[in-house]
Design a protein around this motif. Sequence first.
Motif, PDB file in Angstrom:
ATOM      1  N   VAL A   1       0.867  -1.174   0.000  1.00 17.26           N
ATOM      2  CA  VAL A   1       0.000   0.000   0.000  1.00 17.26           C
ATOM      3  C   VAL A   1       0.902   1.221   0.000  1.00 17.26           C
ATOM      4  O   VAL A   1       1.823   1.308   0.820  1.00 17.26           O
ATOM      5  CB  VAL A   1      -0.899   0.022   1.262  1.00 17.26           C
ATOM      6  N   GLN A   2       0.660   2.136  -0.929  1.00 20.13           N
ATOM      7  CA  GLN A   2       1.435   3.372  -0.989  1.00 20.13           C
ATOM      8  C   GLN A   2       0.604   4.503  -0.392  1.00 20.13           C
ATOM      9  O   GLN A   2      -0.594   4.593  -0.641  1.00 20.13           O
ATOM     10  CB  GLN A   2       1.818   3.728  -2.435  1.00 20.13           C
ATOM     11  N   VAL A   3       1.272   5.348   0.404  1.00 22.54           N
ATOM     12  CA  VAL A   3       0.604   6.519   0.965  1.00 22.54           C
ATOM     13  C   VAL A   3       1.352   7.777   0.529  1.00 22.54           C
ATOM     14  O   VAL A   3       2.565   7.748   0.346  1.00 22.54           O
ATOM     15  CB  VAL A   3       0.500   6.451   2.510  1.00 22.54           C
ATOM     16  N   GLY A   4       0.622   8.857   0.361  1.00 22.93           N
ATOM     17  CA  GLY A   4       1.202  10.116  -0.107  1.00 22.93           C
ATOM     18  C   GLY A   4       1.737  10.966   1.017  1.00 22.93           C
ATOM     19  O   GLY A   4       1.486  12.170   1.067  1.00 22.93           O
ATOM     20  N   LEU A   5       2.460  10.355   1.923  1.00 21.16           N
ATOM     21  CA  LEU A   5       3.016  11.034   3.094  1.00 21.16           C
ATOM     22  C   LEU A   5       4.474  10.625   3.262  1.00 21.16           C
ATOM     23  O   LEU A   5       4.854   9.523   2.870  1.00 21.16           O
ATOM     24  CB  LEU A   5       2.257  10.623   4.360  1.00 21.16           C
ATOM     25  N   THR A   6       5.249  11.498   3.874  1.00 18.11           N
ATOM     26  CA  THR A   6       6.627  11.154   4.192  1.00 18.11           C
ATOM     27  C   THR A   6       6.674  10.433   5.536  1.00 18.11           C
ATOM     28  O   THR A   6       5.725  10.508   6.335  1.00 18.11           O
ATOM     29  CB  THR A   6       7.518  12.404   4.275  1.00 18.11           C
TER      30      THR A   6
END
Length: 119
Positions: free
Chosen positions: A77-82
Amino acid sequence: MSENVWAYRLTVGRLADVDLSGYKVEATDGTIGKVDKHSDEVGSAYLVVDTGPWIFGKEVLLPAGTVTGIDLEEKSVQVGLTKEQIKNAPEFVRDVHLQDAGYREALGGYYGIFPPRWL
């Protein structure tokens, strides 16, 4: 942020019948852990991520709106957060915060202050 941070975006490819437990979670700058629990509840969807040794074995709650993609073959799962954004989020204690509306509001506000990288 104009969209509901507690709902999956249509573009991420979320299939309701797929159990995400055990999927690797990738921030924009590296792996943060694995999905321990997830919810597809309408308007309240989330991932509970076990960070393992990365944040000393803590769990974090990520609103479904932070998910930018799901790779069924790679089980990730990819998230758009660092990592830093996730690490600095309000502390999550499953037994206390999972059903706490005030915590969810604070967390939604926290993630809402960042530029929406996932749009």
